[in-house]
Design a protein around this motif. Structure first.
Motif, short mmCIF file in Angstrom:
data_model
loop_
_atom_site.label_atom_id
_atom_site.label_comp_id
_atom_site.label_asym_id
_atom_site.label_seq_id
_atom_site.Cartn_x
_atom_site.Cartn_y
_atom_site.Cartn_z
N GLY A 41 -41.65 31.48 13.34
CA GLY A 41 -40.49 30.58 13.27
C GLY A 41 -39.44 31.12 12.32
N HIS B 270 -34.10 21.84 11.54
CA HIS B 270 -35.57 21.84 11.63
C HIS B 270 -36.14 22.52 10.37
N TYR C 153 -38.30 20.89 7.19
CA TYR C 153 -39.55 21.48 6.70
C TYR C 153 -39.45 21.73 5.19
N PHE D 127 -47.73 30.98 12.86
CA PHE D 127 -46.69 30.30 13.63
C PHE D 127 -45.45 30.03 12.78
N ILE D 128 -45.65 29.86 11.45
CA ILE D 128 -44.50 29.67 10.55
C ILE D 128 -43.79 31.02 10.35
N GLU E 6 -39.18 16.44 12.49
CA GLU E 6 -39.32 17.90 12.59
C GLU E 6 -39.51 18.30 14.06
N HIS E 7 -40.36 17.53 14.73
CA HIS E 7 -40.66 17.80 16.15
C HIS E 7 -39.40 17.69 17.00
N LYS F 235 -42.91 14.37 10.38
CA LYS F 235 -43.41 15.24 11.47
C LYS F 235 -42.64 14.97 12.77
N VAL G 4 -49.12 23.53 17.96
CA VAL G 4 -49.89 22.38 18.43
C VAL G 4 -51.38 22.72 18.47
N ALA H 160 -33.92 22.41 19.48
CA ALA H 160 -33.54 23.80 19.22
C ALA H 160 -33.96 24.66 20.41
N LEU I 2 -35.51 32.37 12.92
CA LEU I 2 -34.33 31.88 12.19
C LEU I 2 -33.52 33.06 11.64
#
Ligand code: HEM
Length: 214
Positions: A121, A92, A96, A117-118, A46-47, A43, A169, A53, A125
């Protein structure tokens, strides 16, 4: 035409930026590989990659207002900043995919479909791909004005990236809020760019060449 020595310095500066830009990823990879990341190492990794980024995306979009408002011209570094943002998003995403989800395709697809949220994301990308693929002189020449139009997708990506962060978050603290405000300010600056710059430099006005707008 610039003298050869000045072109060489310029090239060296850009390569130095690439080298420095990858330091956080390399450092955290080393920390992870040697078991020095406390808590949930995956995590954390990843963070770090996601935050960098976003930082590089913001830095890319800050080049134009910095030049307009403060007279600081970092235009020659903009492509490198954008590509660094792209590679951090890719790292990132790979973290994942491989470390977080163990390449479990069914779980990944379910995650992309079900967790907004994914989804955001992933959309960011996908939108970054054509930008990275056309960030070269040949594409700028070939696409002409369409290159500028295509690269306006960067505004969608920076807003999407900041929203993705805020949604990832549990509680929106000062940090994700700050990234949201910065992303919004950098995007909102664009429609007012001409007016603001004319007010600041009435005589010079704005000289926007095709590859310099945005
Ligand atoms: C422009 C694209 C993207 C940016 C700028 C970005 C940035 C970020 C940031 C800053 C975080 C917060 C990390 C934290 O505080 O824990 C984050 C979290 C996360 N991102 Fe992204 N991201 C992007 C794309 C993606 C993609 C394509 C995926 C996977 C499909 C993804 C998956 C995740 C996950 C799973 C988390 C949550 C980690 C956790 O549970 O703490 N991101 N991202």
């Amino acid at each position: 035409m610039q003298p050869a020595s000045s072109r060489r310095w310029r090239g060296a500066g850009i390569w130095a930026l690439y080298a420095a830009g990858f330091v956080p990823a390399a450092y955290w990879f080393w920390l992870g590989a040697t078991g020095r990341i406390p808590g949930n190492a995956i995590k954390e990794f990843e963070h770090v990659l996601g935050i960098w980024a976003l930082r590089f995306l913001l830095a890319t979009l800050a080049v134009t207002p910095l030049r307009d408002l403060a007279g600081i011209n970092l235009l020659r570094y903009r492509r490198a900043l954008g590509l660094l943002a792209f590679w951090y998003v890719v790292m990132h995403f790979l973290t994942y995919l491989v470390l977080d989800q163990n390449l479990n395709l069914a779980a990944i697809l379910a995650d992309i479909a079900k967790r907004p949220f994914i989804t955001i994301g992933m959309a960011c990308l996908v939108l970054l791909l054509p930008l990275a693929l056309t960030s070269n002189a040949a594409s700028i020449r070939r696409l002409g004005k369409n290159w500028n139009r295509l690269h306006r997708l960067a505004y969608v990506v920076v807003l999407g990236g900041a929203i993705h962060y805020a949604m990832s978050v549990k509680v929106v603290t000062a940090e994700p809020f700050l990234y949201l405000v910065l992303a919004a300010a950098l995007v909102l600056y664009r429609p007012f760019r001409g007016r603001i710059a004319r007010r600041r430099r009435p005589a010079a006005g704005l000289r926007a060449r095709p590859e310099q707008s945005g």
